[in-house]
Each structure stands twice: as C-alpha cells, then as structure tokens.
Design an enzyme around this catalytic site. Sequence first.
Site, PDB file in Angstrom:
ATOM      1  CB  SER A 289     128.147 -38.356  -2.746  1.00 34.04           C
ATOM      2  OG  SER A 289     127.090 -39.051  -2.146  1.00 34.04           O
ATOM      3  CG  ASP A 300     134.022 -32.625  10.957  1.00 33.68           C
ATOM      4  OD1 ASP A 300     134.713 -31.744  10.400  1.00 33.68           O
ATOM      5  OD2 ASP A 300     132.780 -32.704  10.819  1.00 33.68           O
ATOM      6  CE  LYS A 314     124.541 -36.797  -4.840  1.00 35.35           C
ATOM      7  NZ  LYS A 314     124.180 -37.562  -3.637  1.00 35.35           N
TER       8      LYS A 314
END
Length: 592
Positions: A289, A300, A314
């Site tokens: 999460s 990224d 998740k």
Amino acid sequence: MKKHILNKGLFLFLFSIVSSGAWSQSTPKELDDKMRQIMQLIRYRYVEKVDEDKLVETGIVNMLKDLDPHSVYISKKDVERANEPLVGNFDGIGVSFQIMKDTIHIVDVIAGGPSEKIGLQVGDKIVSIDGLKATGDTISNNFVFTHLRGKKGTIVNVGIARRGSKEVLEYKITRDKIPLNSIDTYFMADKEIGYIRLDRFARTSMDEFQTAVNNLKAQGMQHLMLDLRGNSGGFLDIAIALADEFIGKDSLLVYTEGVSVPRTEAKGTSIGSMQKGRIVVLIDENSASASEIVSGAIQDWDRGILVGRRSFGKGLVQQMFPIVDGSQVRLTTSRYYTPSGRCIQKSYENGLDDYYSDYMKRYRHGEFLTADSIKFADSLKYYTHNKRVVYGGGGIMPDVFVPIDTIRASDYFIDLRRTGVMNNFCLEYTDAHRAELLQKYPTVKDFKLQFDQTPMMKEFTAYAEKNNVKAHSIKTDRVQRFFADYLQSYIGDSTHAQTDVSYNEYVSRLLSNKDFMNKVSAEAQKADKETLVLDENSSKFISSQVSALIARHLYGISAAYEVTKDLDDGYKTALEVIKNTAMFKKKGIQYQ
C-alpha cells in the site's frame, strides 16, 4: 510537516451522500425492500430468538468479503484498537509487557510516559491491578489491555514485584496519551549514509521522519537508506508527503481513480528534505500500500534504487465511513497508480483464500530465491522517467534482488521461536544481569563491540534443552536434488523404456551402478561440508537474535536493529548499492 490531501472534499462529499440517504437512489428499491423483508421474517417467524445485532454484523462482513480483500467492517468495540497504530497514540500507563510463566513482565517503559514519571522500571513484574491478582494461568494480553488501558486522567493502582525488594511496591498511575512511534530506529550506517526504518504510515510519521532526518544530517548524513520492509501501509496522504521529501516540485507522485471517484493527482512541492543525495529503498513481500506508493514514485522518477524482493501488491484505496452505532466500514473507493501509470494491485478474482495464499505460492514458485522465476507480461510494461522498463500488476519489482535467507527458517530456530524459549531466556537473562550489563556496556555501541556471546550462548543452549528444544544440524537437500535430477530424466527419455520394464527397475539399475553411486557419495560429502557451513551461519544468526533481544531489553527497540544489521543480507546489499556511484550513473538515477 507538509500536509497533502488528495481531495479535501472527497470524504465529506461521500459521507454527506450516505448520511442524507441519497445513496439509496442508485440502489434498486426492490433490494432495500428485500433486505428489510428478510429481517422481518427472521424477527417474527423464525423458530428461535436470535441476536439481531450479531446477525446484521455477520451479514455486513460477508457482504464486504464479496467486494475485495480490503473492504472491511470494524465493530464499535474494535474501532479504537484498530485505529491506534494509525492515529499514533492510545490512552494508558506507558509500558510494553511480556507474559512469561503466568506473570506480567515490563520489558519497556516509554520515555516521558506516566509509568516512567512515577518510577516503574524495565524488569518490574506487575502482580496486581486495582486490587485484582494479576498472576496465574488466567492472565492474558486481553486482561492486561482491559485493566491497564483507560481514558486519559483516570487512575489505576498496580502492585510491582521488583528484584531486590522483598515487599510488593504499590504505585498509583494516572493514565495519559501514550505515543506509538512509527519509526522503529534510525542511525548512521557510516560517516555519510543514514538509515531509517519506517514500520507504518501513521499520523505522526512525517514528524518522526523530519526529526530523524534532522538528527542524521546533524551527524553528517548526505545519503539515505529507507527501510520499508514489512511496512503494511497506512494513510495515503502521509505516503504522498513522504514521497514528496524525495521528488521535485510539480512532479506527479501518485493518482487515484475509481468508478465513483474521478481521477485525482498529487504532485510534489519544492521543499523536500531529501531531494539531493543517493537514495536506496528496501522493500520485500510484506511491503504494501503506502510503502508501494513511495517506492513506486521513487522508482518511476529514477530518484533512487529499490533493493529487496517484489512487494505485496496492494493498489486499492480505502475510505473510512462511520456507522450510526459507532462502528466503521473501510470501503475501497478507488485504485492508485504510480507516476508511470502502473496499478500494482494483484488479482483477487479467485477469492480471499487464494489472495492471502499468494505468499506461499511465491515461495513454492521459487520467487524468494531467484529473480529469474518472476515473469511479467509485456502488457504490464511501463517506463520510468529515464525510459527504464518497469512492470505493473502484482507488486513492485526492485532494481536489485535480494533472496530470502533460508537459514533463518532452520528447524532449530523455528522451534526456539515457536515455543517462546528464545524470548523467555532473554527476559530472564536480562533481568538477572541487568545491573552488571549496563555497568559494563553503558551504550549500545559498547554492547555491540564488546559483549562476549560465548558464555551466554552456552547458558542459552542449556536453557533450551531444559525446555525440550535441542540443537540439531540443518539438513541440505543436495543429495535428494541429485537423485531427483537423474530420476526425472527417466520420464522424458524414451531410451529407458527400451531397457527397463518399469520405473522401479530403472531405479534399481541406477542404485547398482558403481559409477552412479560414486557420484552420489561425492554429493553426500559435499552435503556434509555444506551442512557444517549452514550450521555455522545459523548459529551466528541465532546468537545475533539472542543478543538483539537482550540489547532491546537493556536499551530499547532500536538497539535490536543495531545489533543484527551486520547479518541482514538486505541491509548489507543496500549499503553496497548506495556506495556504488557507478550503478546510480548506469541506471540514470539523479541524486545531485
């Protein structure tokens, strides 16, 4: 602490819909009538009286199970306890305890808490609470929580048995707010590299993080290892705030979207405390999460290097909705996506049992041992800011893989933990030697550098055997694998069918083959040597765990990490990576 709210009006908007009854406009009236009719039939026609509250709660729980694994109902009595780790505090007396031999042992006294203020000490035993006997086989964790916790300002009386005191000491303690730290520890790994271990994303996490960073920078930190292993998540806005510490102004950190929730983006500001310097983030199969939001954003944007194993997977966002009786529903309202567009939520279409057995499936598939066992579909391919390939679906794959240390799962170690022998010994040993240990090793650093484990481990082994846990060698499966490779070849080789009538005949022929048996003997000798090495490594690991627990009882929880980090493969790999400037350059990781 900077505050980031993905959509300030979202919660109030959704809550107003539920409260006003407008939600029912999107629900067919027939369904409402059906539910009401079923309850009336049970109430007035069922053969026996039923607990309607329990019946309704069971229905709600099962209804939410059919939605997704993370939409849950929390009963009124469980709401406060469920929220404690995320709120970051609770009302109590400020001690950590362990029940051993039917007695409550205090293993930590929280600094600044009410127990410390009136003189309770680590090693004290609680023998009575408000006049009630607090020893014996009926004592449980729930008993302790029920009797020691209570509203701030209320008073509890405890009787304390203390080493060196013949009489029970009586204390009157006024309960207060007790902080729950979300950062387990932080320290300098070397002169320029800091280390922070974050356990969860709670309301207090950013304040704790800033304190840690400021303290480490004062000691010369320029680069950071952020440990999110085992971090199961927490508040979305706290995850965004932490990601913002590393990534620049106006950079997309995460976005969320759902059928009833429009796309909402969170972007970085220009005031992050760690926007310069090399960053390594440690993750594993239990990082979930909010941990995945932070690690995904860092990956990224090519801001740091991820080290460890594939994360939990998740990618669902829950909103909390209060129910009229004080209970709550945490309902999944949207999915979150990393800056490259990845949704890393793993599949739950085969039900909850399959969803939560994913850990075991990964283990059996060999994923914890080698990165090559993990295959991603091309349809899940995405690209980082500098065009490195990353994948969505089922978690975040780190840039540098670290296999799980299977030595930790030795039968001996498992037995020591399962029976409680390790915890009990460390508690008793520390209690018996606390004064002399603290005098000889006044700091964690002194303990780590000078503590002689040999006599302590002899005492530990004897204690374990007395409690029916005996040390034994670690078995390797080298010989079994050797046999299996030969026997497996029978299935795919048609020449054996021409020579042997049956599989059993083939096995018999192999066992009578001198050349083959010589090879088996050689493998057995290798296995013996390998077992010796594994035994030695396992002994080192067990010794470090025992020493870490003793250090924790002496100096606090952060001391345990200081003592064990040198045997932590993930930590050691992360330290090597963060020092490898060539790797950062090759991957195009920005850190200036």
